[in-house]
Every structure is written in C-alpha cells, then in structure tokens.
Design an enzyme around this catalytic site. Structure first.
Site, short mmCIF file in Angstrom:
data_model
loop_
_atom_site.label_atom_id
_atom_site.label_comp_id
_atom_site.label_asym_id
_atom_site.label_seq_id
_atom_site.Cartn_x
_atom_site.Cartn_y
_atom_site.Cartn_z
N ASP A 374 -76.66 -19.84 6.02
CA ASP A 374 -76.35 -21.71 5.50
C ASP A 374 -74.28 -21.36 5.71
O ASP A 374 -73.58 -21.49 4.92
CB ASP A 374 -76.04 -22.63 4.21
CG ASP A 374 -76.28 -23.79 4.08
OD1 ASP A 374 -75.45 -24.80 5.48
OD2 ASP A 374 -75.34 -24.91 3.21
N GLY A 376 -70.93 -22.79 8.56
CA GLY A 376 -70.01 -24.27 8.38
C GLY A 376 -70.15 -25.21 9.57
O GLY A 376 -70.13 -25.98 9.22
N ASP A 490 -63.77 -16.70 15.93
CA ASP A 490 -64.82 -16.72 14.54
C ASP A 490 -64.98 -15.33 14.29
O ASP A 490 -66.16 -15.09 13.27
CB ASP A 490 -65.31 -17.54 14.71
CG ASP A 490 -66.10 -18.27 13.10
OD1 ASP A 490 -64.74 -18.07 12.75
OD2 ASP A 490 -67.22 -18.98 12.63
#
Length: 695
Positions: A374, A376, A490
């Site tokens: 789970d 962003g 990222d």
C-alpha cells in the site's frame, strides 16, 4: 339589436379561441427532467440529448448518438467525433475524430477538423496544438524518419508524414509534394511527446486521445429564465428557437401557458356557435320574413367562413412536432461495433489492455487478503490471469486528472524500457476504464525495505554480499534510465523489489520524467518521498539526473545501516538518515552507522568494503549537485569495490583508524550538506518502517 351584438361577441370569441388552439401536447414534450447515460458518459443533462432523453430537450447541435456501453458520438461541422469525456461543470468535451480514432490513415474525405464555432471552441497553443498529416508524399523529403508512416492509397503503399505545430510558410511538406493534407488538433501534452518520441504507436495514441473543447449554449439565458419559473429547457427544431416546457406543454418565461388544448378550444367554439344559432332561431321567430332571410344569409356566411378556418388552415406555428432523427442514422451505421477499441486484446502504448472485469476476477474482487503493498498512489494486489500468469495489479487510489497523468506517464515510460533490473509491465486498463489499473510481473520476495526494516526483517538477514549486489544492480538500472533520458524521481528501498534469488527489479515510475537531452534541468515542483528528496531540487525546483543520485545515496545508507530513511522514533538530529550518516562519517564513527549484524567489527573484508561504500554514499549526498558523481560513475565505483574484494590478496589494506586526509569523503574540501528540508519533522511525518511496496 341585443341579439346581434351577442352574435358578434360570440363570433369573435370563437375565432380567438380557434386561432390560439393547438393539438394536444405530444408525449415527446415530456421526459426532459431525466438525465441519461451514453457510452462511457454518465448522468448527462441539458443541453445534451440522446438515449432516453428526447431530441426536443435540447439544441440539435448537442445531440449524442449512444453506441452500446462504450461509445458516444457527436456530429458537428459535418464530421463525426467520439466523445471521450464530458465535464458539464466546466463545460468541456474531450473529442476524437472518429475516422482517425486508433488510426493514422484516411482512404478519402481528407477534410480538416472543423467545429461550429457558435457552440464549440478550442485554443491552439493553450489547450491544443495542430497536427498536420500529409498523405501520398514524395520520398524526396528532408524530414526525420520518425515522422514517417505508411498508408494504403488505391491499394498501393504510400509514404505519409506528420508535422506538429504550424506549417511553415515555406513548408518542407507541401501539397505539391503530397497528394493531400489534413489538419487535426491534439492535446498539447501529446504534441510535446510526439516531438521526443516519434513513432506510429505514439501518433495513433495522440489521435485517439483527441483534443479538449469548450462548449457554450447560446440559449443559456432563456434556459435560466425557464428554470426560474420551474420549467424545463427545450428546443423547437422547426422554429430553431428555445422553448420552455411546463407540464408537457410550452409555456412563456412569465409562467403563463400560451397554449390551450385543441379539445377545449373546439368545445368552447362549439358552444359559441350553438348560442349563435339559437339566437338566430329566436330572432327569426320574432322578425319579419325579410329580416329573417337577411339574418339567415349572414349566419350561413359566418358559418362558411368559420368552417374554412377550422379545416383549411395549417397547424399553429407553435405546435411542436416530433424531431426527426434521420440525420443521425448515418452516424450509427459508421461504427462496425459498439465495443471499445481499448478493450479485449487491443494495445495501449504497445502493451495489452485488460478489461476491468478480468482484473477484478484475477484479484478475487480486490480481496484485502491479497494485498501486496500500500503506497502513496495505490494499492498492489496479487492476481492470477486466465492464461496462468501470476501478476501484481496496481490499483490507483483516485481516477482524477492527476492520477490519469501518472497512469499514462508510467505506461509510456515502462513500454520503452528493456533492462533486466527493471520491472516488466504486462498491460493496463483503458485510461477511461472504471478504475485505473496497471498489471506487472509478480516479484515474489518483497522489497529491500521489507528485508531491511520492514515485515520481512525477521525472515533472514541480508548478508553483506547480497546488499552489495543490490546496490550494483539498482545503480545499473538507474544508469540505464539516465542513458535513455529518464529520471526516476522516486528512488527508494520501497521501490526496489527482489525476486527469490535476490535479484533487483526497480519499480514505480508514476513520478518519472522523460528528460530532454538538450537541456540541463527541468523546472518542476518537487515530488518524492520524505527522506529521499534532493535538497537542491527542493530549494531550486530544478530536477536533474543528480536528483536520482542523491536518492540512491540514501539507499546506500539504508543498505549500510538497516535503518529507515525517516524515523521519528530516533533522536531529533538523526530522524533523517542522510544527515545522520553524514554526521557519523565526518566524526569517524562509521561503526555507529553500519549494522553490527553485518560483521563490521569482526570481518575485515566487510569493514573495508562498507567503508568504501560509505565514502561513495557521502559523495552522492552532497548538497550541490555538481559535487555528486553521475549514476554511471556510481555504478563503476561499486563494481570496482566488488572486484577489488574478489582480488583482495592483491589489494592494498585499508585501516579504519584513518585520518581526515586519508579518505576522500573525510577531506576538508568537501563540505557536508546542511539539514535538508526533509529533516524538518512535524506531526504528519511518521516512521516508514512498516511501509510496503507501492510499485
């Protein structure tokens, strides 16, 4: 005389009633309060008509043809368009030419895109950009090959080209060199992509995604007045004017009915004529024969005159008749199927497009027990496809424009990548699907974060050789990305997946950017994960490939320490791992940073390699990007560290009690970066020690 006066009064009333009487209101004046669904569009209202909403409920320019559950079409300017999206709040449409949807070639009808400017408009250079298609061109063209595509004209293969933006006054391509040209607007974002990614697939995608149009209802003021009296807005196509509908009839905006039913009108007229005839009969009984003949003559004349008024005249111009839909039958026949072209076996940027129902079934209706992580932007689920493939399905949280942008961005980038240490994208749903879903290969062994400080931490320690290999393979993947002008943006241990052999698969390209090779940086708002964001990017809003290098430096610190990038349970000065690592390195306290379980104090080989990796991490974490190495230099340094260890007997021994001038990362001429903005802690920052993979 009194009876004669009554005669004239009653005659006048009858004529007045007949002149205002109209047929009984048609049932088609009803149902304008209902909304309707059309293809992928939902809850559509005025000014649009179509489906169960009759044609008299809005101007014909806004009539939609609904073709099954997936297609909606509008005809304007004698051209058919697919309606991909409809926003009635902002009054915008996303249109794609039907003849160029998922297609680049035209067999005939080489017409430029035209719209009725009274109702629809778009701005070139703001919302859209011109794309010109040139067909049947000469091969002697001074234009890049990537702009060329093939089309069949009269059964023969013909060279065609496209040009983004305005055609020069002295164009490379001209009608004299090509048989035909067609101008089509496309979204400005796709115009940018076409200049950097020249391919037929991208061209089809740009044409299929269409262009944004603002629509205006010129009868909006009349409609507002109508709604103000509780009426429903409609349109009389025969009179080409708006109408206000009240209780199934046409009313004025003042609220009074301007129609009386034909039955009532005829009843009143009949009663009037009965009174007239009765008056004449009484009058004749009391008058002389001469006057009775005159009265009879007058009465007969009046009756003949009024009967002509009933039977001979056309219906009132106010009578609303059913609006013919014949002009739209051609539209319906132009589509061979009502199924979406973006479903069931078709491709999107070259990857398979899955239906929402297929992925819903593969994940057992997105069973929470099948959640893999789970993050962003979405939740990742374990799934099994019909063909037996085991997959990871990423379900984006919201289907809004921002999520669509990230969705398209990730699909486009991943389809360009060919590297063993990058996760493979199997496919996705259509961007107009019920939900945005991405389908990846399933990587079974979790993330590096899981093994270092997450849910797999107790399943078995990652020994130093595996950690060094993870660093090398991750650097290899990032170096490859930078070589093809992609910035990941990222980089973090949550996005580094591991297979059962602990091989790396870098994932999650939702924030990635394609980096033009002719610029030094891209100006964009900082995005990323706290603890990993490049401080210079944060301060200057300038994204470069060195931003990934900084984030990778944080990953190296995690591999050395087994600590999370941000952990509010640590001392205030050590919440941010990057700042903590720099402080430990500069103060010759590396043993306080490195995970003691790696054997740093007992294994001289580990101590030596960890020291060199720490030096490399220090260089990656420099605040000024020009002081950081490139990703290729990082990769080469890591490979040297590994190769030197393999030939350790021939290597020079490195002692840990070195002085500041004995190691590059301790030299005084390298200034440690100050606390980055990511180290400023507030209540919304929590430890990410339990964060799972977000892909």
């Amino acid at each position: 005389m009194l009876l004669l006066l009554l005669l004239f009064i009653l005659s006048d009333v009858a004529v007045t009633l007949l002149s205002t009487a109209t047929p009984t209101p048609s049932p088609q004046l009803l149902n304008c309060s209902t909304t309707f669904d059309c293809g992928p569009l939902r809850n559509i209202s005025y000014p649009f008509t179509g489906g169960v909403r009759p044609s008299h409920c809005g101007p014909p320019e806004f009539h939609l043809v609904c073709l099954g559950d997936d297609l909606a079409q509008i005809t304007t300017g004698s051209m058919n368009y697919r309606v991909l999206e409809l926003d009635q709040i902002n009054q915008t449409l996303l249109l794609s030419r039907s003849d160029l949807y998922n297609n680049t070639c035209l067999s005939n009808n080489y017409f430029n895109t035209t719209l009725n400017s009274t109702f629809f408009r778009y701005e070139i250079g703001v919302d859209a950009e011109d794309l010109t298609l040139f067909y049947g061109c000469s091969t002697r063209m001074n234009i890049q090959p990537g702009n060329m595509f093939q089309c069949q004209i009269n059964g023969n293969s013909s060279i065609s080209y496209y040009l983004v933006g305005p055609v020069p006054s002295d164009p490379i391509l001209s009608v004299s060199k090509c048989n035909a040209s067609v101008r089509v607007p496309i979204l400005k974002s796709y115009a940018t992509l076409l200049t950097t990614n020249r391919s037929t697939i991208m061209l089809k995608e740009a044409l299929s995604e269409g262009f944004s149009v603002n629509y205006t209802d010129p009868y909006e003021e009349e409609c507002r007045k109508c709604q103000g009296i509780g009426g429903e807005c409609g349109f009389d196509s025969y009179q080409a004017s708006p109408i206000c509908i009240c209780d199934g009839g046409v009313c004025s905006v003042t609220g009074s009915k301007n129609q009386v039913s034909l039955g009532i009108g005829l009843a009143l007229a009949g009663a009037a004529f009965t009174g007239i005839l009765l008056g004449f009969w009484i009058f004749s009984m009391r008058s002389k024969r001469r006057r009775k003949r005159e009265a009879a003559t007058v009465a007969a004349s009046a009756v003949q005159s009024e009967c002509k008024g009933i039977s001979g005249g056309p219906p009132s111009s106010k009578t609303l008749l059913p609006v013919s839909t014949t002009s739209y039958s051609r539209t319906t026949l132009s589509y061979p199927s009502s199924n979406s072209d973006l479903e069931k076996g078709s491709t999107y940027f070259g990857v398979q497009v899955f239906s929402y129902e297929e992925l819903e079934e593969a994940t057992h209706n997105f069973d929470p027990a099948r959640e893999l992580g789970d993050g962003g932007f979405g939740t990742v689920y374990y799934g099994e496809l019909h063909d037996g493939r085991v997959v990871a399905v990423k379900r984006l949280y919201e289907n809004n424009m921002k999520r669509v942008e990230q969705f398209v961005n990730e699909v486009e980038i991943l389809t360009r990548l060919r590297h063993g240490n990058l996760v493979t994208l199997y496919g996705c749903t259509s961007r107009r699907s019920r939900e945005l879903l991405l389908v990846y290969e399933f990587i079974p062994n979790g993330t590096v974060a899981d093994h270092l400080h997450g849910k797999r931490e107790g399943a078995g320690l990652l020994p130093w050789p595996i950690r060094l290999n993870i660093a090398i393979e991750t650097a290899d993947a990032l170096s490859y990305l930078h070589e093809i002008d992609v910035i990941h943006r990222d980089v973090k241990t949550n996005n580094i997946l591991l297979d059962n052999d602990f091989r790396v698969k870098v994932a999650d390209f939702g924030l990635s950017r394609m980096f033009p090779n002719d610029v030094t940086h891209v100006s964009t708002a900082p995005q990323g994960t706290p603890g990993y964001v490049d401080p210079e990017y944060y301060q200057c809003f300038q994204l470069t490939d060195k931003s990934d290098v900084y984030s990778f430096g944080v990953v190296l610190c995690e591999l050395l320490s087994s600590k999370a990038a941000v952990d509010t349970n640590r001392h205030r000065q050590e919440i941010n791992l990057a700042n903590m690592a720099i402080n430990k390195i500069q103060n010759h306290a590396l043993e306080e940073l490195v995970d003691p379980c790696l054997g740093f104090e007992t294994d001289y080989s580990v101590k030596r390699m960890a020291t060199l990796v720490a030096e490399l991490a220090f260089r990656c974490l420099q605040q000024e990007r020009d002081l950081r190495p490139t990703m290729l230099e990082v990769l080469e340094a890591l490979r040297r560290i590994k190769n030197e260890e393999n030939n350790f007997q021939n290597s020079e021994v490195v002692e840990m009690d070195i002085q500041p001038d004995d190691a590059g990362f301790l030299k005084n001429n390298i200034v440690p970066p100050p606390l980055s903005p990511e180290s400023v802690v507030n209540d919304k920052f929590v430890s990410n020690s339990n964060t799972a993979s977000s892909f």
